[in-house]
Each structure stands twice: as C-alpha cells, then as structure tokens.
Design a protein around this motif. Structure first.
Motif, PDB file in Angstrom:
ATOM      1  N   THR A 406     -70.485  91.036  -9.980  1.00  0.00           N
ATOM      2  CA  THR A 406     -69.588  90.319  -9.082  1.00  0.00           C
ATOM      3  C   THR A 406     -69.884  90.729  -7.649  1.00  0.00           C
ATOM      4  N   PRO A 407     -69.695  89.852  -6.696  1.00  0.00           N
ATOM      5  CA  PRO A 407     -69.864  90.247  -5.291  1.00  0.00           C
ATOM      6  C   PRO A 407     -68.702  91.079  -4.764  1.00  0.00           C
ATOM      7  N   TYR A 408     -67.657  91.252  -5.580  1.00  0.00           N
ATOM      8  CA  TYR A 408     -66.463  91.964  -5.130  1.00  0.00           C
ATOM      9  C   TYR A 408     -66.447  93.401  -5.631  1.00  0.00           C
ATOM     10  N   GLY A 409     -65.623  94.236  -4.995  1.00  0.00           N
ATOM     11  CA  GLY A 409     -65.572  95.637  -5.390  1.00  0.00           C
ATOM     12  C   GLY A 409     -64.291  96.332  -4.967  1.00  0.00           C
ATOM     13  N   LEU A 410     -63.145  95.724  -5.264  1.00  0.00           N
ATOM     14  CA  LEU A 410     -61.871  96.310  -4.834  1.00  0.00           C
ATOM     15  C   LEU A 410     -61.345  97.318  -5.849  1.00  0.00           C
ATOM     16  N   ALA A 411     -61.024  96.868  -7.070  1.00  0.00           N
ATOM     17  CA  ALA A 411     -60.425  97.761  -8.063  1.00  0.00           C
ATOM     18  C   ALA A 411     -60.977  97.452  -9.444  1.00  0.00           C
ATOM     19  N   PRO A 447     -56.588 106.906  -0.189  1.00  0.00           N
ATOM     20  CA  PRO A 447     -57.214 105.754   0.492  1.00  0.00           C
ATOM     21  C   PRO A 447     -57.406 104.578  -0.451  1.00  0.00           C
ATOM     22  N   TYR A 448     -57.190 103.379   0.095  1.00  0.00           N
ATOM     23  CA  TYR A 448     -57.290 102.136  -0.671  1.00  0.00           C
ATOM     24  C   TYR A 448     -58.162 101.170   0.112  1.00  0.00           C
ATOM     25  N   GLY A 449     -59.306 100.830  -0.455  1.00  0.00           N
ATOM     26  CA  GLY A 449     -60.204  99.909   0.222  1.00  0.00           C
ATOM     27  C   GLY A 449     -61.277  99.423  -0.725  1.00  0.00           C
ATOM     28  N   GLY A 450     -61.947  98.347  -0.351  1.00  0.00           N
ATOM     29  CA  GLY A 450     -62.930  97.737  -1.226  1.00  0.00           C
ATOM     30  C   GLY A 450     -64.353  97.931  -0.760  1.00  0.00           C
ATOM     31  N   ARG A 451     -65.271  97.487  -1.611  1.00  0.00           N
ATOM     32  CA  ARG A 451     -66.691  97.492  -1.310  1.00  0.00           C
ATOM     33  C   ARG A 451     -67.214  96.059  -1.343  1.00  0.00           C
ATOM     34  N   LYS A 452     -68.453  95.911  -0.905  1.00  0.00           N
ATOM     35  CA  LYS A 452     -69.122  94.609  -0.933  1.00  0.00           C
ATOM     36  C   LYS A 452     -68.238  93.556  -0.264  1.00  0.00           C
ATOM     37  N   GLN A 453     -68.012  92.424  -0.921  1.00  0.00           N
ATOM     38  CA  GLN A 453     -67.256  91.339  -0.296  1.00  0.00           C
ATOM     39  C   GLN A 453     -65.741  91.535  -0.373  1.00  0.00           C
ATOM     40  N   SER A 454     -65.321  92.692  -0.862  1.00  0.00           N
ATOM     41  CA  SER A 454     -63.883  92.983  -0.891  1.00  0.00           C
ATOM     42  C   SER A 454     -63.384  93.602   0.402  1.00  0.00           C
TER      43      SER A 454
END
Length: 484
Positions: A406-411, A447-454
C-alpha cells in the motif's frame, strides 16, 4: 448549541459570506447554518493571530499552562452540551461523543504540562572558549485545518501543541461539523485565552482553507484529512512553510495461528467499525492464518451482526450511529459492490438497517467480506466506512508483504501470542504506529504520525509539541575575566 458566529481577534462576529447549511446525518434535517468566510474575514483572523503572537510567545510557559488547564476544565464542564452538538452534526452516539470531548480536555491538560518542560541543549565545541546553545522558539502563526470525523479531538491536538509552544492559531473547522468546534472555541475564549491567540473562521476547505495555506503571514499549516488535499496543500503554498500532514491510511491487521481469536475478533470489530469506520486508523483489511481463517470469519461476522445502530441522540449507548454524510456512504457501497463482483463472500451486513426509523439518514450495517484479494478496492483503498475485507495467508512473510502492499503507512495491527512473531511483525511492518494484541494505535503521550503517503510530522506526545518550534543555535565566544 449551534453557535454560528466566528471568533476573530477575541470577538464573536457574524460572517458576511455565503450561507452553508449543516445537516443532522441521522435525519437529513438542517440543524443550522454557517457562513463561508470571506477573504477579508480570513485575513482579519490571520492579522489578529500575528498581532497576538509576540505577547503570547513572550508569556511565561507556566502562565500559558495555567490558561490551558483552565480551558481543559471548562471544556470538561461543558462536555454534555458539546457532545450533543457533535452527535447532532456528525452522527456518532452521544456516549462516544462525550468520550471524545473528555479526550480533548485531557489533551489540553497534557500539553499544559509539556509546555513547561521545553528543554534546550548545550553542545561542546572544539575550544572551551566557545559554547553552543540550542534553544527552541515558537514558529509563529499556525493555520489548523481539521476533518469532520473527530471534530473535537483532532482540533485539540493542534490547539494544545501550538498554544503550549507559544504559537497563535487560526482554525478552520470542518463545514460538515462546525458547531462542536465553535463550542470549543467559546470555551477557550471564556477561559481567558488572550484575544487573537485562538481564532476560528468557518467555511469550505477549497476557499477558506486554501486562503490560509496561501497566506504569507501563516508560518505553519497543520492539516488532517485526505491524501489528495494534503498533496494539494504541499504543492500550493506560495511561501515556504512548516507542514504537519496526517493523511489517513489503509490499515491492515494480521491474525496468526497463535492468536487469542476471541481477543482478535473483539479488536477487529471495534477498530473496523467504531465511528462507522470513519477514522484514519480504522482496520480496512485483515489477513488471517489459514488454520484459523474460517473460525475467525464466523466469529467476526457474529460480532458485526451484534452491533447496535441507532440515532445517537435517541440511544446514547448505541454501538454505532449514522455516517456523517452521503459521500462516505456512497463510497462504502461502491467498494462493497466492487468486491462482490470480483468474488468476495458476504459474511455480515451489506445493507442498511431495517425499520421505518432508518428510512432517512445515512445508516449502514457493519459489513464483513471474506476471500478478498488485492484486485478489490476494499483491500487497496481507504473505504472510510463500515466495511472490512478479510483474506487468508499461509506464511508470516506473505502476510507482512500483503500488509505493506500500500502507498500508506499510518497504523497497523497484529494479534499473536508468540514473542518471535511479535518481533518479526513489528520490525517489518512499514507503519508509523504498530499495535500488537490491542487496537489502540495512538495514545496522547506517544508520537503519532504516518509514513509514505500517510503524511509528514507528528501529533501526540512531546513530539507533537516540538512540531510547533523552530530551533535556534546560539554560539558564544567567551574571554577569560580580567581579574581571573
């Protein structure tokens, strides 16, 4: 309950722009109106924040903490009224809305405490005649743009971190759910936050939000919302700004053969369907070991069918309320149809709840799909609705590979009782947040944050406050005193 005036420079003022209607998503009735702030009104709010910044930044952090604590206490006192406004405009059950307002108050208390612990550094130089100081200074004026799914809590993360750091802020609340944020602004104002430190202007993201992004007087943009809008913010700023972008995700869950199935099912039902799946860290897709695949499916389907749905005002304790609008409901139905057409097996839901009381409103049963593949939208796109896809896996490496596809990386989430599996999964999942044997991927003091397109940047924790600081290096050369 349905305050429609805007807070600009410490004054509540009626807007002069176009009128926007706000609906109750459970009844589709209009509950009030707001105005789409004009460019003049937005600029007045920005200038008010700019004018208030030096005094607020220069205020003792202990005094800022005192005011944040007072605001948190006042919000907690008004919890029932704010929650009722939120349920009326957003659809979530009243008890859940109360919980969200309580978390907002806790967030302000947390950042009040963090604000008095802003530490710098002393760095050695090659010569003892020199000393390097690293100090943190507030960035300046912040534009905060927040979404409709958690209209209190997500604004609180931004206001708490910004104000504790010494920044001033202009908030653009969501046009679908503006009234609970406006009630929060009222509490901040009544708590004694100085004029211009917190401003709130209503309206559409495409006009009000965009003007805030483009303003050269805004030093930072803090945004939570879709990836498409986040990318547009990044591309359209006319000056260099610091950005915090929390852009959602397509969150997976892995269930291994050693997992406690009952705990995994309970977690999956909660995090897939809470707030009708309208949450950035909702579980969108679940990968289950082949040996426990069918038992997991039957248990999850039963758990989904057992969830109660109602108008959140009529039944404050209902598990689920209405979806916030027709748009996420339409996307949910589209993803469902796509999966069924491509061979998915419907295990639960798939339709609106029955009964005359659901004839109007944006209601839908929590839905479980089996035998899903990555050719289906439910497994590759964020649905943002009460729909979850489930697929089997043979090896743990296969499960991790699919989870990362997936292009997303939040949780991400996993259930396993095997320590080796815990380490393998947590070290290989390419996500900013990984929860093992629980589904609470975000807590306020981490800390709360995403990677990639998140997205980029962090909220929550000390890191969430540090996003509102500039670092300054002060290098000093000393001479020996004459009488040494």
């Amino acid at each position: 309950m349905f305050e429609s005036e805007m807070l600009i420079g410490g004054e509540w003022v009626p807007g002069t722009g176009d009128v926007l209607q706000v609906q109750n998503p459970a009844t589709e009735e209009t509950i009030g109106t707001i105005t789409n702030a004009t460019t003049e009104e937005i600029d007045r709010a920005i200038h008010a924040a700019r004018k208030a910044f030096p005094a607020w930044a220069g205020l003792s952090p202990f005094k800022r903490a005192e005011l944040l604590h007072k605001a948190g206490e006042l919000i907690d006192q008004r919890k029932d009224d704010i929650a009722r406004a939120m349920t009326t405009e957003q659809g979530k059950p009243l008890n859940e809305a109360r919980g969200e307002v309580s978390k907002l108050a806790q967030t302000l208390h947390f950042y009040a405490e963090e604000g008095v612990r802003v530490h710098g550094e002393i760095i050695p130089n090659e010569s003892n005649a020199y000393q390097s100081l690293v100090v943190r200074e507030p960035i300046g004026v912040v534009a905060a743009i927040s979404p409709w799914n958690y209209p209190a809590e997500l604004i609180g993360w931004k206001i708490g971190g910004a104000l504790a750091a010494g920044c001033t802020i202009v908030v653009k609340p969501p046009e679908l759910t503006p009234f609970s944020p406006l009630a929060i602004a009222r509490a901040l104002h009544d708590a004694g936050i100085p004029a211009g430190v917190v401003n709130m202007v209503t309206g559409k993201g495409s006009s009000v939000g965009q003007h805030l992004v483009e303003s050269p007087l805004v030093d930072k943009v803090a945004f939570t919302g879709s990836g498409a809008v986040g990318l547009r913010i990044q591309q359209s700023s006319l000056t260099v700004k610091k950005l915090s972008l929390e852009l959602g995700g397509n969150c997976p869950m892995i269930v291994t053969a050693t997992a406690d199935l009952d705990a995994a099912v309970k977690g999956a039902a909660r995090r897939s369907f809470r707030n009708m799946g309208q949450i950035c860290i909702a579980i969108n897709r679940i990968y289950v070991a082949e040996s426990v695949y069918e038992p997991f499916l039957s248990k999850l389907a039963a758990a989904a069918d057992a969830l109660t749905i109602d108008n959140g005002l009529d039944d404050p304790g209902a598990d689920l309320g209405a979806m916030a609008s027709a748009e996420p409901l339409g996307k949910t139905k589209a993803h469902l149809a796509d999966a069924l057409q491509k061979g998915a097996r419907l295990m639960a839901g798939g339709r609106p709840p029955e009964g005359e009381k659901f004839r109007k409103g944006f209601f839908f049963r929590p839905t479980v799909l089996a035998d899903c593949t990555h050719e289906m939208q439910v497994m590759t796109e964020e649905t943002f609705g009460p729909l979850v896809g489930v697929a089997p896996f043979r090896t743990l490496s296969e499960a991790v590979e699919k989870a990362n596809d997936t292009p997303y990386g939040l949780a991400s989430y996993a259930y396993t009782k095997h320590m080796d599996e815990m380490r393998y999964i947590s070290s290989r999942l390419d996500y900013g947040n990984v929860a093992i044997n629980n589904v609470d991927a975000g807590i306020i003091n981490a800390p709360y944050g995403g990677r990639k397109q998140s997205g980029v940047g962090y909220e929550h924790g000390r890191e969430g406050m540090l996003e509102y600081f500039n670092f300054k290096h002060v290098r000093i050369c000393f001479d020996e005193p004459e009488d040494a």
